[in-house]
Motif scaffolding. Structure first.
Motif, PDB file in Angstrom:
ATOM      1  N   GLY A 185       0.800  -1.218   0.000  1.00 23.95           N
ATOM      2  CA  GLY A 185       0.000   0.000   0.000  1.00 23.95           C
ATOM      3  C   GLY A 185       0.831   1.265   0.000  1.00 23.95           C
ATOM      4  O   GLY A 185       0.350   2.327   0.414  1.00 23.95           O
ATOM      5  N   THR A 186       2.045   1.191  -0.462  1.00 24.07           N
ATOM      6  CA  THR A 186       2.863   2.397  -0.558  1.00 24.07           C
ATOM      7  C   THR A 186       2.173   3.405  -1.485  1.00 24.07           C
ATOM      8  O   THR A 186       1.750   3.029  -2.568  1.00 24.07           O
ATOM      9  CB  THR A 186       4.253   2.074  -1.147  1.00 24.07           C
ATOM     10  OG1 THR A 186       4.776   0.936  -0.476  1.00 24.07           O
ATOM     11  CG2 THR A 186       5.188   3.257  -1.012  1.00 24.07           C
ATOM     12  N   PRO A 187       2.044   4.662  -1.067  1.00 14.87           N
ATOM     13  CA  PRO A 187       1.433   5.660  -1.960  1.00 14.87           C
ATOM     14  C   PRO A 187       2.202   5.762  -3.271  1.00 14.87           C
ATOM     15  O   PRO A 187       3.427   5.588  -3.286  1.00 14.87           O
ATOM     16  CB  PRO A 187       1.548   6.960  -1.157  1.00 14.87           C
ATOM     17  CG  PRO A 187       1.706   6.537   0.265  1.00 14.87           C
ATOM     18  CD  PRO A 187       2.416   5.225   0.236  1.00 14.87           C
ATOM     19  N   ALA A 188       1.486   6.064  -4.301  1.00 15.85           N
ATOM     20  CA  ALA A 188       2.106   6.079  -5.634  1.00 15.85           C
ATOM     21  C   ALA A 188       3.131   7.200  -5.779  1.00 15.85           C
ATOM     22  O   ALA A 188       4.009   7.130  -6.625  1.00 15.85           O
ATOM     23  CB  ALA A 188       1.016   6.205  -6.696  1.00 15.85           C
ATOM     24  N   ASP A 189       3.018   8.239  -4.959  1.00 13.33           N
ATOM     25  CA  ASP A 189       3.959   9.346  -5.108  1.00 13.33           C
ATOM     26  C   ASP A 189       5.162   9.220  -4.174  1.00 13.33           C
ATOM     27  O   ASP A 189       5.962  10.145  -4.042  1.00 13.33           O
ATOM     28  CB  ASP A 189       3.252  10.686  -4.882  1.00 13.33           C
ATOM     29  CG  ASP A 189       2.565  10.739  -3.529  1.00 13.33           C
ATOM     30  OD1 ASP A 189       2.558   9.700  -2.830  1.00 13.33           O
ATOM     31  OD2 ASP A 189       2.042  11.814  -3.181  1.00 13.33           O
ATOM     32  N   ASP A 190       5.298   8.080  -3.548  1.00  6.82           N
ATOM     33  CA  ASP A 190       6.463   7.819  -2.699  1.00  6.82           C
ATOM     34  C   ASP A 190       7.738   7.913  -3.534  1.00  6.82           C
ATOM     35  O   ASP A 190       7.787   7.436  -4.669  1.00  6.82           O
ATOM     36  CB  ASP A 190       6.327   6.419  -2.096  1.00  6.82           C
ATOM     37  CG  ASP A 190       7.499   6.102  -1.149  1.00  6.82           C
ATOM     38  OD1 ASP A 190       7.287   6.164   0.065  1.00  6.82           O
ATOM     39  OD2 ASP A 190       8.603   5.796  -1.677  1.00  6.82           O
ATOM     40  N   VAL A 193       9.087   4.673  -4.984  1.00  3.62           N
ATOM     41  CA  VAL A 193       8.272   4.183  -6.104  1.00  3.62           C
ATOM     42  C   VAL A 193       8.589   4.981  -7.363  1.00  3.62           C
ATOM     43  O   VAL A 193       8.778   4.425  -8.447  1.00  3.62           O
ATOM     44  CB  VAL A 193       6.773   4.288  -5.770  1.00  3.62           C
ATOM     45  CG1 VAL A 193       5.936   3.920  -6.976  1.00  3.62           C
ATOM     46  CG2 VAL A 193       6.440   3.386  -4.589  1.00  3.62           C
ATOM     47  N   GLN A 194       8.656   6.294  -7.199  1.00  4.49           N
ATOM     48  CA  GLN A 194       8.964   7.148  -8.343  1.00  4.49           C
ATOM     49  C   GLN A 194      10.291   6.748  -8.995  1.00  4.49           C
ATOM     50  O   GLN A 194      10.426   6.715 -10.213  1.00  4.49           O
ATOM     51  CB  GLN A 194       9.009   8.612  -7.902  1.00  4.49           C
ATOM     52  CG  GLN A 194       7.648   9.170  -7.487  1.00  4.49           C
ATOM     53  CD  GLN A 194       6.714   9.387  -8.671  1.00  4.49           C
ATOM     54  OE1 GLN A 194       7.178   9.763  -9.748  1.00  4.49           O
ATOM     55  NE2 GLN A 194       5.433   9.125  -8.489  1.00  4.49           N
ATOM     56  N   GLU A 195      11.229   6.437  -8.162  1.00  4.45           N
ATOM     57  CA  GLU A 195      12.528   6.020  -8.674  1.00  4.45           C
ATOM     58  C   GLU A 195      12.409   4.717  -9.459  1.00  4.45           C
ATOM     59  O   GLU A 195      12.989   4.561 -10.542  1.00  4.45           O
ATOM     60  CB  GLU A 195      13.510   5.848  -7.499  1.00  4.45           C
ATOM     61  CG  GLU A 195      14.847   5.225  -7.862  1.00  4.45           C
ATOM     62  CD  GLU A 195      15.635   6.086  -8.843  1.00  4.45           C
ATOM     63  OE1 GLU A 195      15.311   7.283  -9.011  1.00  4.45           O
ATOM     64  OE2 GLU A 195      16.591   5.568  -9.468  1.00  4.45           O
ATOM     65  N   THR A 255       1.322  10.055 -13.141  1.00  2.35           N
ATOM     66  CA  THR A 255       0.518  11.277 -13.158  1.00  2.35           C
ATOM     67  C   THR A 255       0.639  12.048 -11.858  1.00  2.35           C
ATOM     68  O   THR A 255       0.398  13.249 -11.828  1.00  2.35           O
ATOM     69  CB  THR A 255      -0.958  10.950 -13.434  1.00  2.35           C
ATOM     70  OG1 THR A 255      -1.397  10.003 -12.455  1.00  2.35           O
ATOM     71  CG2 THR A 255      -1.139  10.359 -14.819  1.00  2.35           C
ATOM     72  N   THR A 256       1.017  11.366 -10.757  1.00  2.00           N
ATOM     73  CA  THR A 256       1.141  12.077  -9.491  1.00  2.00           C
ATOM     74  C   THR A 256       2.564  12.569  -9.250  1.00  2.00           C
ATOM     75  O   THR A 256       2.854  13.137  -8.215  1.00  2.00           O
ATOM     76  CB  THR A 256       0.728  11.193  -8.295  1.00  2.00           C
ATOM     77  OG1 THR A 256       1.632  10.079  -8.230  1.00  2.00           O
ATOM     78  CG2 THR A 256      -0.688  10.718  -8.444  1.00  2.00           C
ATOM     79  N   ALA A 257       3.435  12.318 -10.212  1.00  2.00           N
ATOM     80  CA  ALA A 257       4.818  12.778 -10.048  1.00  2.00           C
ATOM     81  C   ALA A 257       4.835  14.290  -9.938  1.00  2.00           C
ATOM     82  O   ALA A 257       4.143  14.979 -10.694  1.00  2.00           O
ATOM     83  CB  ALA A 257       5.665  12.318 -11.237  1.00  2.00           C
ATOM     84  N   HIS A 258       5.592  14.815  -8.992  1.00  2.92           N
ATOM     85  CA  HIS A 258       5.617  16.253  -8.758  1.00  2.92           C
ATOM     86  C   HIS A 258       6.316  16.950  -9.917  1.00  2.92           C
ATOM     87  O   HIS A 258       7.368  16.595 -10.365  1.00  2.92           O
ATOM     88  CB  HIS A 258       6.343  16.570  -7.443  1.00  2.92           C
ATOM     89  CG  HIS A 258       7.613  15.798  -7.247  1.00  2.92           C
ATOM     90  ND1 HIS A 258       7.600  14.478  -6.861  1.00  2.92           N
ATOM     91  CD2 HIS A 258       8.894  16.118  -7.385  1.00  2.92           C
ATOM     92  CE1 HIS A 258       8.840  14.042  -6.778  1.00  2.92           C
ATOM     93  NE2 HIS A 258       9.650  15.016  -7.093  1.00  2.92           N
TER      94      HIS A 258
END
Lengths: 258, 258
Positions: A185-190, A193-195, A255-258
């Motif tokens: 359940g790690t948030p997608a914008d972690d 995860v982004q990496e 899409t949630t990438a800052h």
DNA sequence: GCTTGAACCTCTCGTCGCGTGAGGTCCTAG
DNA sequence: CTAGGACCTCACGCGACGAGAGGTTCAAGC
């Protein structure tokens, strides 16, 4: 009695229909859209067709039989009475379309043969696995166009087997790490995860020419999938449902990438 | 934020669309016709899709990609969860259809090749003659089905060349006499004309099996045309317009027969 | 709490080549 | 003069959505 005398200088709509093998409704439709206008009307409003109309009808039907649209037919028959250049162009266009269509159909036929083989094999006691295959087909088609598949197959050959093998290994590692994040359940914008997503997108970059037309992450995902198409087809080590969730998770992460 | 947490226990319609590569409109359409119902709705009325829905969507898209109708897909996916027999039947049906379609397309391709050859030949200075060829195609298609063409080609071989030659000679005589009547304006119900029509219809009788399904005169006309297909293709000694009028005249003569 | 814009909702019309009525007029033979 | 067949003009239906109108809901920033 019919026409002005027995030899008929003109045809009623019903007569023309019988003589040419089309329906009355079809003739009215042609009249409506202008493909075959009845020259004149009787005072009663009934349509009158001449011998010239009959010939035109035969031409229309022939071109329709060759698979052309009524709009195309209308145009080519409108072009300076009988322009061989326009006709040639239309025929060539139609030939290209039909050839393309024939190829597509042939591919579908082969795919269905493959599916039937899979269904008939005794080594397939599990109907769910067949459904999984079905799902994979759609996943692959979602992420690659025909040309992409072909171009990537070429590039793959150029790069050599080692690079491909290395990419595969990385891919498996990535998927397993990402699946863990999904499960936890790690948030997608972690950031972690982004990496991972960044690495996923980069992994296949050398396998593809740069088109630089925006949408690069999506394109990258496609490439990634492509590179592992064979593995996928040979059944993934992860269930289809997991992969589907992973795809959605990836989409969200991008899409949630800052 | 999306779903209940970052791992998304469910998808909104837009998310599902992006994740699967279909449009939102398509998903709503599937919902409407029952191919893919969204299990539940949020209190707001927004659709919620589950992982099971996503898998079903992949199956639907795969079967659509194989050219099946949404009705067929709905049925096969409704049949006891995963019934291999129903799936096999559907795949076989689809395979037959596609095979048939491939044959048809191939014939069209060859026909167009033929027409392009004719257009490109220097021996064709007259564009009108090309149009005449077009008209002939439609005439022939009007009067014969595919199977008829094939069966008649066989029967022709059995009967031998002499019988065919004799029929041809008679045919030419008949056409010329009938054309005279057309030009003279002889009424279609004239006894002489009726006799000519009878001979026309009889002429090809031995070339065809008796099907005795009414419509015999029409069938006879078809046979007649068939027997002279080659001559027709190699261009008739009479202009297409004349032949067209003659056809209409024949039709009329048959319907006005006492 | 308010605003704003994106995302969602339903409803409806358009595509293509006609088939299939409904409801009315016209023609021709008896 | 009458019957029925042939003609006329709407107008809806098919299959799988695309496109847009017009209204509601959601999620984020102030």
């Amino acid at each position: 009695m019919i026409g002005e005398d027995a030899t008929a200088r003109w045809w009623s709509i019903g007569e023309l229909a019988r003589a040419s093998g089309v329906t009355v409704r079809t003739l009215r439709h042609y009249d409506e859209i202008g493909v075959l206008r009845s020259g004149e009307r009787a005072t009663s409003g009934h349509r009158r067709y001449t011998a010239a109309d009959l010939r035109r009808l035969y031409r229309v039907r022939s071109l329709r039989a060759l698979g052309m649209s009524l709009d195309e037919i209308k145009e080519v028959l409108a072009s300076s009475p009988e322009d061989p250049a326009a006709m040639r162009a239309l025929l060539r266009t139609q030939l290209r379309q039909l050839t393309f269509q024939a190829e597509q159909t042939q591919q579908l036929i082969e795919q269905i043969h493959g599916l039937l083989r899979q269904l008939d094999e005794a080594s397939m006691p599990d109907p769910d696995q067949f459904m999984t295959t079905l799902e994979m087909i759609s996943m692959l088609e979602t992420y690659f166009t025909q040309e992409q598949r072909e171009e990537l197959a070429r590039r793959r050959g150029e790069l050599g087997a080692e690079a491909v093998e290395e990419a595969k290994t990385h891919f498996v590692e990535l998927v397993e790490q990402l699946l863990r994040h999904v499960q936890d359940g790690t948030p997608a914008d972690d950031p972690q995860v982004q990496e991972l997503v960044r690495r996923w997108d980069e992994l296949a970059t050398p396998f593809h020419a740069e088109d630089a037309r925006g949408e690069q992450t999506k394109a990258a995902a496609r490439r990634m999938w492509q590179e592992h198409r064979d593995q996928l087809s040979a059944r993934l080590p992860w269930p289809a449902e997991k992969m589907a969730e992973l795809l959605a998770y990836l989409e969200r992460a991008r899409t949630t990438a800052h």
